[in-house]
Design an enzyme around this catalytic site. Structure first.
Site, PDB file in Angstrom:
ATOM      1  N   ARG A 103       0.880  -1.178   0.000  1.00 21.76           N
ATOM      2  CA  ARG A 103       0.000   0.000   0.000  1.00 21.76           C
ATOM      3  C   ARG A 103       0.914   1.223   0.000  1.00 21.76           C
ATOM      4  O   ARG A 103       1.610   1.485   0.993  1.00 21.76           O
ATOM      5  CB  ARG A 103      -0.897  -0.012   1.246  1.00 21.76           C
ATOM      6  CG  ARG A 103      -1.545   1.325   1.510  1.00 21.76           C
ATOM      7  CD  ARG A 103      -2.636   1.262   2.551  1.00 21.76           C
ATOM      8  NE  ARG A 103      -3.806   0.597   2.019  1.00 21.76           N
ATOM      9  CZ  ARG A 103      -5.005   0.609   2.615  1.00 21.76           C
ATOM     10  NH1 ARG A 103      -5.170   1.260   3.747  1.00 21.76           N
ATOM     11  NH2 ARG A 103      -6.023  -0.010   2.082  1.00 21.76           N
ATOM     12  N   HIS A 130      -7.511   0.931  -6.178  1.00 24.52           N
ATOM     13  CA  HIS A 130      -7.635  -0.018  -5.052  1.00 24.52           C
ATOM     14  C   HIS A 130      -8.319  -1.289  -5.588  1.00 24.52           C
ATOM     15  O   HIS A 130      -9.471  -1.575  -5.280  1.00 24.52           O
ATOM     16  CB  HIS A 130      -8.482   0.639  -3.948  1.00 24.52           C
ATOM     17  CG  HIS A 130      -8.371  -0.014  -2.606  1.00 24.52           C
ATOM     18  ND1 HIS A 130      -7.573  -1.119  -2.343  1.00 24.52           N
ATOM     19  CD2 HIS A 130      -8.981   0.282  -1.415  1.00 24.52           C
ATOM     20  CE1 HIS A 130      -7.694  -1.450  -1.073  1.00 24.52           C
ATOM     21  NE2 HIS A 130      -8.536  -0.623  -0.483  1.00 24.52           N
ATOM     22  N   GLN A 133     -10.107  -3.989  -3.282  1.00 30.53           N
ATOM     23  CA  GLN A 133     -11.386  -3.527  -2.735  1.00 30.53           C
ATOM     24  C   GLN A 133     -12.517  -3.779  -3.729  1.00 30.53           C
ATOM     25  O   GLN A 133     -13.587  -4.267  -3.364  1.00 30.53           O
ATOM     26  CB  GLN A 133     -11.290  -2.015  -2.433  1.00 30.53           C
ATOM     27  CG  GLN A 133     -12.577  -1.417  -1.911  1.00 30.53           C
ATOM     28  CD  GLN A 133     -12.901  -1.905  -0.519  1.00 30.53           C
ATOM     29  OE1 GLN A 133     -12.067  -1.824   0.380  1.00 30.53           O
ATOM     30  NE2 GLN A 133     -14.114  -2.426  -0.313  1.00 30.53           N
ATOM     31  N   ASP A 222     -17.426   7.035  -0.355  1.00 30.61           N
ATOM     32  CA  ASP A 222     -16.117   6.913   0.287  1.00 30.61           C
ATOM     33  C   ASP A 222     -15.836   8.256   0.952  1.00 30.61           C
ATOM     34  O   ASP A 222     -16.544   9.247   0.685  1.00 30.61           O
ATOM     35  CB  ASP A 222     -15.051   6.567  -0.782  1.00 30.61           C
ATOM     36  CG  ASP A 222     -13.665   6.332  -0.200  1.00 30.61           C
ATOM     37  OD1 ASP A 222     -13.551   6.131   1.031  1.00 30.61           O
ATOM     38  OD2 ASP A 222     -12.678   6.354  -0.980  1.00 30.61           O
ATOM     39  N   CYS A 262     -16.328   1.476   1.119  1.00 27.73           N
ATOM     40  CA  CYS A 262     -15.122   0.648   1.298  1.00 27.73           C
ATOM     41  C   CYS A 262     -14.656   0.644   2.751  1.00 27.73           C
ATOM     42  O   CYS A 262     -13.944  -0.268   3.162  1.00 27.73           O
ATOM     43  CB  CYS A 262     -14.011   1.151   0.380  1.00 27.73           C
ATOM     44  SG  CYS A 262     -13.635   2.892   0.633  1.00 27.73           S
ATOM     45  N   ARG A 290     -13.332  -8.732   1.621  1.00 21.33           N
ATOM     46  CA  ARG A 290     -11.931  -8.416   1.336  1.00 21.33           C
ATOM     47  C   ARG A 290     -11.083  -9.664   1.570  1.00 21.33           C
ATOM     48  O   ARG A 290     -10.213 -10.006   0.765  1.00 21.33           O
ATOM     49  CB  ARG A 290     -11.437  -7.283   2.257  1.00 21.33           C
ATOM     50  CG  ARG A 290     -11.998  -5.917   1.936  1.00 21.33           C
ATOM     51  CD  ARG A 290     -11.498  -5.369   0.618  1.00 21.33           C
ATOM     52  NE  ARG A 290     -10.038  -5.315   0.549  1.00 21.33           N
ATOM     53  CZ  ARG A 290      -9.289  -4.334   1.055  1.00 21.33           C
ATOM     54  NH1 ARG A 290      -9.854  -3.305   1.655  1.00 21.33           N
ATOM     55  NH2 ARG A 290      -7.961  -4.358   0.922  1.00 21.33           N
TER      56      ARG A 290
END
Ligand code: CP
Ligand code: NVA
Length: 303
Positions: A103, A130, A133, A222, A262, A290
């Site tokens: 990340r 991402h 996700q 988000d 998310c 996830r």
């Protein structure tokens, strides 16, 4: 052949479906706590330049359950690109480990990490995208709806990394994707162009929440300020105020609409507490997935 998992768009529709089917199979095994150890005696290096709850815990839990050992390397541990060149970390970890999950802030940094690695690199979020996700998200939508036909996803808020991965998915899986947010916060133009060129999905940019959510199967949001932009929180609070997902918006779609995020959510900003807690909110199924989607991605990468 060595393959990484850096972008949804690097995979074909069949390959993505294979991952989703495998995720369901592995989910059943996990829920029954069956013996499943494809990563026995293997190790996963997890590099985090930003904070995380879901990504860290789901990767570490999944890899450990599948028989391997996961190493957490936080922002102050290896100093990727600061204490040591990215390409040196790639080659070093390729000698110690079997997989890397990273990340990072700058998307070019994960490309560089992958370019010099001789083991698979999985993108655990960058400023651009991402992908893990969105694999979990589409798995969740599939489970809840039973199919992905005639899907309308309305995303409310900032045209950020989450949107970019949704758009990449939309260039492979047909859907109607609406991005509704204030001027100046639109998603990346090149990524939007690819969806349009695919002629598979329709993309709509909207400034009008009420019409944007009409007939939506999913309303997704988000945070208004992503990691790396937190100093803009107060400024963005005013700019994005009209795009909050609240109960009135959720109930104005004309159909049973699911709410997704998310996470982590900033309750009272992009989403109300009431929406997060409502029966139509599937955010924890989404977060759980996830684990299962990533387990399938990791198994696919090393096989
Ligand atoms: N959704 C997500 O990636 O959460 P974390 O930032 O907690 O990992
Ligand atoms: N857009 C958010 C997603 C967090 C999972 C961020 O980058 O901070």
């Amino acid at each position: 052949m060595l393959r990484h998992f850096l972008h949804i768009a690097d995979y074909s529709k069949d390959e993505l479906w294979d991952i989703l089917h495998l995720a369901k199979e592995i989910k059943t095994k996990f829920n029954n706590r069956e013996e499943y150890k494809p990563f026995k005696d293997q190790s996963l290096a997890m590099i985090f330049a930003k904070p995380s709850a879901r990504t860290r815990v789901s990767f570490e839990t999944g890899f450990t359950w599948m028989g391997g050992h996961a190493l957490f390397l936080g922002p102050n541990d290896i100093g990727i690109g600061k204490r040591e060149a990215i390409k040196d970390i790639s080659r070093l970890f390729s000698r110690y480990n079997d997989l890397i999950m990273a990340r990072l802030f700058d998307h070019h940094h994960i490309l560089e990490l992958a370019e010099h690695a001789s083991i698979p690199v999985i993108n655990g979020l960058t400023d651009y995208n991402h992908p893990c996700q969105i694999m979990a998200d589409i798995l969740t939508v599939w489970e809840h709806r039973g199919n992905l036909d005639d899907l309308k996803i309305t995303y409310m808020g900032d045209g950020n990394n989450i949107v970019h991965s949704w758009l990449q998915l939309a260039s492979i899986f047909p859907m109607h994707f609406v991005c509704c947010g204030p001027s100046g916060f639109e998603p990346d133009e090149k990524t939007v162009k690819k969806v349009k060129e695919s002629k598979l999905s329709t993309f709509e940019l909207s400034r009008n929440p009420k019409s944007a959510v009409d007939g939506a199967d999913v309303i997704y949001t988000d945070v208004w300020a992503s990691m790396g932009q937190k100093e803009e929180v107060e400024k963005r609070k005013k700019i994005f105020a009209d795009y909050q997902v609240n109960e009135t918006l959720m109930e104005s779609t004309g159909k049973d609409t699911m709410f997704m995020h998310c996470l982590p959510a900033e309750r009272g900003r992009e989403v109300t507490d009431g929406v997060m807690e409502a029966s139509y909110s599937i955010v924890f199924d989404e977060a759980e997935n996830r684990l299962h989607a990533q387990n399938a991605i990791m198994v696919t990468m090393v096989n």
